[in-house]
Design an enzyme around this catalytic site. Structure first.
Site, short mmCIF file in Angstrom:
data_model
loop_
_atom_site.label_atom_id
_atom_site.label_comp_id
_atom_site.label_asym_id
_atom_site.label_seq_id
_atom_site.Cartn_x
_atom_site.Cartn_y
_atom_site.Cartn_z
N SER A 139 0.83 -1.20 0.00
CA SER A 139 0.00 0.00 0.00
C SER A 139 0.87 1.25 0.00
CB SER A 139 -0.86 -0.02 1.27
OG SER A 139 -1.42 1.24 1.51
N TYR A 164 -2.43 -1.19 10.79
CA TYR A 164 -2.59 -1.74 9.43
C TYR A 164 -1.39 -1.37 8.55
CZ TYR A 164 -3.96 -1.83 4.54
OH TYR A 164 -3.95 -2.03 3.18
N LYS A 168 1.80 -3.71 6.67
CA LYS A 168 2.27 -3.67 5.27
C LYS A 168 3.77 -3.40 5.26
CE LYS A 168 -1.60 -4.43 3.17
NZ LYS A 168 -1.82 -5.79 2.66
P1 NAD Z 1 -10.73 -7.61 0.75
O1 NAD Z 1 -10.98 -7.61 2.22
O2 NAD Z 1 -11.89 -7.47 -0.14
O3 NAD Z 1 -9.90 -8.91 0.33
C1 NAD Z 1 -9.03 -9.56 1.21
C2 NAD Z 1 -9.45 -11.03 1.23
O4 NAD Z 1 -8.56 -11.76 2.09
C3 NAD Z 1 -10.87 -11.23 1.76
O5 NAD Z 1 -11.57 -12.02 0.84
C4 NAD Z 1 -10.66 -11.94 3.09
O6 NAD Z 1 -11.73 -12.82 3.40
C5 NAD Z 1 -9.35 -12.67 2.84
N1 NAD Z 1 -8.58 -13.01 4.04
C6 NAD Z 1 -8.21 -12.21 5.06
N2 NAD Z 1 -7.51 -12.91 5.96
C7 NAD Z 1 -7.43 -14.18 5.50
C8 NAD Z 1 -6.84 -15.37 5.99
N3 NAD Z 1 -6.21 -15.41 7.16
N4 NAD Z 1 -6.96 -16.50 5.25
C9 NAD Z 1 -7.62 -16.49 4.08
N5 NAD Z 1 -8.19 -15.39 3.56
C10 NAD Z 1 -8.10 -14.25 4.27
O7 NAD Z 1 -9.66 -6.45 0.47
P2 NAD Z 1 -9.13 -5.88 -0.93
O8 NAD Z 1 -9.55 -4.47 -1.02
O9 NAD Z 1 -9.43 -6.82 -2.02
O10 NAD Z 1 -7.57 -5.86 -0.61
C11 NAD Z 1 -6.71 -6.93 -0.98
C12 NAD Z 1 -5.34 -6.66 -0.42
O11 NAD Z 1 -4.88 -5.40 -0.91
C13 NAD Z 1 -5.30 -6.55 1.10
O12 NAD Z 1 -4.12 -7.14 1.57
C14 NAD Z 1 -5.29 -5.07 1.35
O13 NAD Z 1 -4.66 -4.74 2.56
C15 NAD Z 1 -4.47 -4.57 0.16
N6 NAD Z 1 -4.74 -3.16 -0.16
C16 NAD Z 1 -6.02 -2.75 -0.39
C17 NAD Z 1 -6.28 -1.42 -0.67
C18 NAD Z 1 -7.68 -0.94 -0.89
O14 NAD Z 1 -7.89 0.26 -0.82
N7 NAD Z 1 -8.65 -1.81 -1.17
C19 NAD Z 1 -5.22 -0.49 -0.72
C20 NAD Z 1 -3.92 -0.94 -0.49
C21 NAD Z 1 -3.69 -2.30 -0.22
N1 UFG Z 2 -13.19 10.52 2.83
C1 UFG Z 2 -14.23 11.39 3.13
N2 UFG Z 2 -15.39 10.87 3.62
C2 UFG Z 2 -15.58 9.54 3.82
C3 UFG Z 2 -14.52 8.66 3.51
C4 UFG Z 2 -13.34 9.18 3.03
O1 UFG Z 2 -14.09 12.59 2.96
O2 UFG Z 2 -16.65 9.15 4.29
C5 UFG Z 2 -11.95 11.07 2.28
C6 UFG Z 2 -10.74 10.80 3.16
O3 UFG Z 2 -10.60 11.80 4.14
C7 UFG Z 2 -9.63 10.82 2.12
C8 UFG Z 2 -10.30 10.28 0.86
O4 UFG Z 2 -11.68 10.44 1.06
O5 UFG Z 2 -9.24 12.14 1.89
C9 UFG Z 2 -9.99 8.82 0.60
O6 UFG Z 2 -10.27 8.08 1.77
P1 UFG Z 2 -10.33 6.49 1.79
O7 UFG Z 2 -10.68 6.07 3.18
O8 UFG Z 2 -11.18 5.99 0.68
O9 UFG Z 2 -8.83 6.08 1.43
P2 UFG Z 2 -7.47 6.47 2.15
O10 UFG Z 2 -6.69 7.30 1.20
O11 UFG Z 2 -7.68 7.01 3.50
O12 UFG Z 2 -6.86 5.02 2.42
C10 UFG Z 2 -6.43 4.21 1.40
C11 UFG Z 2 -6.67 2.73 1.71
C12 UFG Z 2 -5.78 2.26 2.82
C13 UFG Z 2 -4.37 2.68 2.63
C14 UFG Z 2 -4.31 4.16 2.41
C15 UFG Z 2 -2.88 4.59 2.19
O13 UFG Z 2 -8.02 2.49 2.07
O14 UFG Z 2 -5.80 0.84 2.82
O15 UFG Z 2 -5.09 4.48 1.27
O16 UFG Z 2 -2.72 5.49 1.20
F1 UFG Z 2 -3.61 2.37 3.71
#
Ligand code: NAD
Ligand code: UFG
Length: 353
Positions: A139, A164, A168
């Site tokens: 991330s 969290y 990472k």
């Molecule tokens: P998500 O929660 O939809 O997907 C993660 C999946 O992992 C889920 O299906 C969950 O059930 C599974 N999981 C968690 N722990 C497990 C375990 N112990 N064994 C088996 N399965 C397990 O999340 P996502 O948005 O698809 O994110 C995927 C990955 O990308 C995550 O590692 C997340 O931290 C990372 N990531 C996501 C974002 C974002 O904004 N969505 C940003 C940066 C990084």
């Molecule tokens: N925001 C609002 N209202 C809401 C939700 C979010 O104004 O109800 C704003 C936040 O303040 C931020 C932007 O929308 O400015 C994006 O927020 P998100 O929560 O969607 O995403 P973030 O950028 O905070 O976080 C994301 C991922 C994390 C990761 C992080 C690091 O969700 O997993 O980026 O960059 F760690």
């Protein structure tokens, strides 16, 4: 063999088999579609902690394939090993993790336990089964507040503001140390920026449990009437319109980045860090207005106080992905807003009927 994989990378052979740990989730399910469309095979392992098997059924319907999938906790070494024995794979993508920033502050031990342990268990089981390629969901959060955007992969990692983020940070370190010790290992650390949007079919998408933490699900649930009003967190940042800037990326672009990453992983050893973003920042109000315009509706929103821990600005330099993977995001903000809304409209309660 090396040559075979090189040809694969060049698009001449399309027969990789990839295990998606956490593949039923938001990013994993979209990546499964892209991998299958590119001619690869996937195997999914998930404990459905934050997802459900219906997502896999939808991917199967979209791609007209059957996907071997297992309800397994990645921390369960014996169960994971049994999957590796039954389903030989070339590469792993590690999506399995807990990801809610606020929850990680409340339950740090659960976050460290799950995220670190899944990574260690995967590395052990991969080694025992001679699987040497891993692509990891990292991330932008690892850049911390010390680094100014645009964020480059060459920057020193920063200080995280929540457990969290630290998981990472630590998992990147663990994977890098493992690759240093084991010269056969190929590790790609993908640093995602802000994935939003959904598959254009509207059959798979992000399905958060309870009140969404992230912006786009909150926007679309407000538009459909499940939430009364979006609160924009802070209108007094030092940005052009006073709201935070982020690098939003369409989840299908992100998914295609993973296809390139697994193909690239076969051609080299050691660690590579690659940003997956667009390189273009948008503000919270840009998102609100783009969503209104793309979908021809009005969104109920108000400006509220800042959210603790938010950075004013966070966006990528996306050059390395282009140079190394030959990948670049293709979809624009309008596509992201239209596809998020399409998913929300077709699935007002997510995967629940
Ligand atoms: P998500 O929660 O939809 O997907 C993660 C999946 O992992 C889920 O299906 C969950 O059930 C599974 N999981 C968690 N722990 C497990 C375990 N112990 N064994 C088996 N399965 C397990 O999340 P996502 O948005 O698809 O994110 C995927 C990955 O990308 C995550 O590692 C997340 O931290 C990372 N990531 C996501 C974002 C974002 O904004 N969505 C940003 C940066 C990084
Ligand atoms: N925001 C609002 N209202 C809401 C939700 C979010 O104004 O109800 C704003 C936040 O303040 C931020 C932007 O929308 O400015 C994006 O927020 P998100 O929560 O969607 O995403 P973030 O950028 O905070 O976080 C994301 C991922 C994390 C990761 C992080 C690091 O969700 O997993 O980026 O960059 F760690």
């Amino acid at each position: 063999l090396e040559n075979r994989w090189y040809n694969c990378f060049k698009g001449e052979i399309n027969n990789m088999r990839v295990l998606l740990a956490g593949g039923a989730g938001y990013i994993g399910s979209h990546t499964a579609v892209s991998l299958i469309e590119a001619g690869h095979e996937v195997v999914i392992v998930d404990n459905y902690d934050n997802s459900c098997a219906e997502a896999i059924a939808r991917v199967e319907a979209l791609t007209n394939t059957q996907i071997p999938h297992y309800e397994v906790d990645v921390k369960d070494k014996a169960a994971l090993d049994a999957v590796f024995k039954k389903e030989p794979v070339d590469c792993v993508i590690h999506f399995a993790g807990l990801k809610a920033v606020g929850e990680s502050v409340e339950k740090p031990v659960a976050y460290y336990r799950n995220n670190i342990d899944t990574t260690l268990t995967l590395l052990e089981v991969m080694k025992e089964n001679h699987v040497n390629q891993i692509v990891f969901s990292s991330s932008a959060t690892v850049y911390g507040a010390e680094n100014a955007s645009p964020l480059y992969e060459t920057m020193k990692k920063g200080t995280c503001t929540n457990p969290y983020g630290w998981t990472k940070w630590m998992m990147e370190q663990i994977l890098s140390d493992a690759a240093y010790a084991d010269k056969d290992l190929s590790v790609i650390l993908l640093r995602y920026f802000n994935p939003i949007g959904a598959h254009p079919s509207g059959t798979i998408g992000e399905d958060p449990q309870g009140i969404p933490n992230n912006l786009m699900p909150y926007v679309s649930q407000t538009a459909i009437g499940k939430r009364e009003c979006l609160t924009v967190f802070g209108g007094d940042y030092d940005t052009p319109d006073g709201t935070c800037l982020r690098d939003y990326i369409h989840v299908c672009d992100l998914a295609e980045g993973h296809v390139k990453a697994v193909e690239y992983a076969q051609t080299r050893k050691g660690v590579d860090i690659i940003n997956l973003g667009t390189g273009t920042p948008y503000s919270v109000l840009d998102i609100v207005h783009a969503f209104e315009k793309a979908n021809n509706l009005k969104l109920n929103y108000k400006i509220g106080p800042r959210r603790e821990g938010d950075l004013a600005v966070c966006f990528s330099n996306a050059d390395k992905a282009k140079e190394v993977l030959g990948w670049q995001a293709k979809r624009n903000l309008e596509d992201m807003c239209r596809d998020s809304w399409n998913w929300q409209k077709q699935n007002p309660n997510g995967y629940k009927k």
